[in-house]
Design a protein around this motif. Structure first.
Motif, short mmCIF file in Angstrom:
data_model
loop_
_atom_site.label_atom_id
_atom_site.label_comp_id
_atom_site.label_asym_id
_atom_site.label_seq_id
_atom_site.Cartn_x
_atom_site.Cartn_y
_atom_site.Cartn_z
N ARG A 58 0.83 -1.21 0.00
CA ARG A 58 0.00 0.00 0.00
C ARG A 58 0.86 1.25 0.00
O ARG A 58 0.50 2.27 -0.62
CB ARG A 58 -0.93 0.00 1.21
CG ARG A 58 -2.08 -0.99 1.13
CD ARG A 58 -3.04 -0.81 2.30
NE ARG A 58 -3.65 0.52 2.29
CZ ARG A 58 -4.45 0.96 3.26
NH1 ARG A 58 -4.74 0.19 4.30
NH2 ARG A 58 -4.96 2.18 3.18
N LEU A 59 2.00 1.19 0.67
CA LEU A 59 2.86 2.37 0.79
C LEU A 59 3.87 2.49 -0.34
O LEU A 59 4.17 3.60 -0.81
CB LEU A 59 3.61 2.34 2.13
CG LEU A 59 2.78 2.56 3.40
CD1 LEU A 59 3.64 2.32 4.63
CD2 LEU A 59 2.20 3.96 3.42
N PHE A 60 4.42 1.37 -0.80
CA PHE A 60 5.59 1.42 -1.67
C PHE A 60 5.40 0.88 -3.08
O PHE A 60 6.27 1.08 -3.93
CB PHE A 60 6.76 0.66 -1.02
CG PHE A 60 7.16 1.20 0.32
CD1 PHE A 60 7.76 2.45 0.44
CD2 PHE A 60 6.94 0.47 1.47
CE1 PHE A 60 8.14 2.95 1.67
CE2 PHE A 60 7.31 0.96 2.72
CZ PHE A 60 7.91 2.21 2.81
N SER A 61 4.30 0.18 -3.35
CA SER A 61 4.19 -0.44 -4.68
C SER A 61 4.12 0.60 -5.80
O SER A 61 4.76 0.43 -6.84
CB SER A 61 2.96 -1.36 -4.73
OG SER A 61 1.77 -0.62 -4.50
N GLN A 62 3.36 1.68 -5.59
CA GLN A 62 3.23 2.69 -6.64
C GLN A 62 4.55 3.42 -6.93
O GLN A 62 4.95 3.52 -8.09
CB GLN A 62 2.13 3.70 -6.27
CG GLN A 62 1.75 4.64 -7.41
CD GLN A 62 1.25 3.91 -8.65
OE1 GLN A 62 0.50 2.93 -8.54
NE2 GLN A 62 1.66 4.37 -9.82
N PRO A 63 5.27 3.92 -5.89
CA PRO A 63 6.58 4.54 -6.17
C PRO A 63 7.56 3.58 -6.84
O PRO A 63 8.37 4.00 -7.66
CB PRO A 63 7.07 4.96 -4.78
CG PRO A 63 5.84 5.09 -3.95
CD PRO A 63 4.91 4.05 -4.47
N THR A 64 7.47 2.30 -6.51
CA THR A 64 8.36 1.31 -7.12
C THR A 64 7.97 1.06 -8.57
O THR A 64 8.84 0.80 -9.41
CB THR A 64 8.34 0.00 -6.31
OG1 THR A 64 8.59 0.29 -4.93
CG2 THR A 64 9.42 -0.96 -6.80
N LEU A 65 6.67 1.15 -8.86
CA LEU A 65 6.24 1.04 -10.25
C LEU A 65 6.84 2.16 -11.09
O LEU A 65 7.25 1.95 -12.24
CB LEU A 65 4.71 1.12 -10.32
CG LEU A 65 3.92 -0.18 -10.14
CD1 LEU A 65 2.43 0.12 -10.04
CD2 LEU A 65 4.19 -1.14 -11.29
#
Length: 378
Positions: A58-65
């Motif tokens: 929830r916290l890091f998947s989008q920035p990692t994408l």
């Protein structure tokens, strides 16, 4: 969660053997941990791994994408990390394990191994004298003072039940800092100042009246406290913060083969405007530190992204001198403040946090420690 390791421990090689050694030594020291191991292993596979994986995504998947790591690769990596090696989702993202092969993951050390990681390689055991030096802030200050070390002067030693002669303290210094003799970091610490009016600050809250002071005292842990002057940051460092919080350097020294050396250090910065806490690696050879663009953009002024910390050689000398008072401790994590004219040691920790140092280290911590000390080499 005390332990969470995989079946690969059965046929351990390389750095896996180091992790297994930490676990087995802890079982030898505390046999009851075997029961905790079985319990936490079960709860890890059936609950905690999935819970932490969900929260981390929830916290890091989008920035990692945004960094170019597809979601399916993140999910596969999180499953391999959690179910294969007991690595939480937060550690997977914080250490950017998606950039490493799975075999490289064993070169990292995780906070769930504390304090067993340090005690495993602490041979012989720490002496009583060194333990007191690390755990008792008054003794820490007095022993450093006896050798003209870089310590903070102690104004007084008080109990919570005592009537604090605050006006006398503030005649000597514009602000004072009260901290428990036995404590860690900023826990239980109170600052007192006269600007703009008599203010007691604790955990970000301000108190002013005598009644409010009594309320504050009631929330503190019983025991002895020492009173010291409130430290002021060096002017070049104060520009890095929008608050008056004391900026600390966390530096790790190592006593190995009769030599004491500084091996790594972090600059720790907080920003009350956007509630950030940032860590930046320091080049221990010259005291240079590089600040990232995102942190610099949060400041009110324009600064060079690379700077040299003032009094760096004084800091190294102060740490070596302090570690010389407890040479039987293998590694120590020191908290140091750089003032306008000098450096001051706040405390030393034989059980220093691993993750904070590893997040800024250019390589996994275990491979790094194996290079700086023969004790970690299998």
């Amino acid at each position: 969660m005390t332990f969470r390791y995989s079946w690969r421990f059965i046929n351990a090689k390389g750095f896996v053997a180091t992790h297994r050694k930490v676990m087995f030594v802890s079982f030898t020291q505390k046999p009851q941990l075997i029961l905790f191991f079985v319990y936490h292993l079960m709860t890890w596979f059936f609950f905690w791994h999935w819970f932490l994986m969900f929260r981390a995504m929830r916290l890091f998947s989008q920035p990692t994408l945004v960094l170019g790591v597809p979601l399916y690769k993140q999910v596969i990596g999180l499953l391999r990390a959690g179910l294969g090696q007991g690595i939480s989702g937060f550690e997977y993202y914080n250490f950017k394990l998606y950039q490493q092969s799975t075999s490289k993951w064993w070169e990292y050390v995780f906070d769930f191994q504390l304090p067993h990681f340090h005690t495993t390689f602490q041979v012989p055991a720490i002496s009583k004298s060194s333990t007191q030096f690390m755990s008792n802030k008054l003794m820490f200050s007095e022993r450093l003072k006896s050798v003209n070390g870089k310590c903070i002067p102690t104004i007084s030693c008080v109990n919570l039940d005592d009537e604090w002669p605050i006006s006398d303290w503030l005649k000597q210094y514009p602000s004072v800092f009260i901290k428990p003799i036995a404590g860690s970091r900023s826990m239980g610490c109170v600052s007192i100042s006269l600007e703009p009016k008599l203010t007691y600050r604790y955990l970000g809250n301000d108190y002013h009246s005598e009644d409010e002071l009594l309320t504050l005292k009631s929330s503190l842990t019983k025991g002895q406290y020492i009173v010291q002057p409130f430290l002021i940051n060096h002017s070049s460092l104060q520009k890095l913060q929008c608050s008056s919080n004391v900026i600390t350097i966390r530096a790790i020294s190592c006593s190995d083969t009769n030599e004491i050396k500084l091996v790594m250090a972090n600059l720790e910065l907080s920003n009350e405007v956007n509630q950030r806490f940032s860590l930046f690696a320091i080049n221990i050879e010259n005291g240079r530190v590089a600040l990232d663009d995102s942190f610099l953009s949060s400041l009110d002024c324009q600064l060079n992204p690379e700077m040299t910390l003032p009094h760096w050689h004084k800091l190294i000398s102060a740490i070596k001198q302090a570690h010389g008072l407890c040479p039987d401790i293998h590694t120590v994590g020191w908290d140091v403040v750089i003032g306008q004219d000098d450096v001051m040691l706040l405390e030393g920790n034989s059980n220093w946090a691993l993750n904070a140092m590893q997040m800024t280290c250019p390589e996994p911590l275990l491979s790094f420690l194996s290079r700086v000390s023969a004790r970690y080499t299998q």
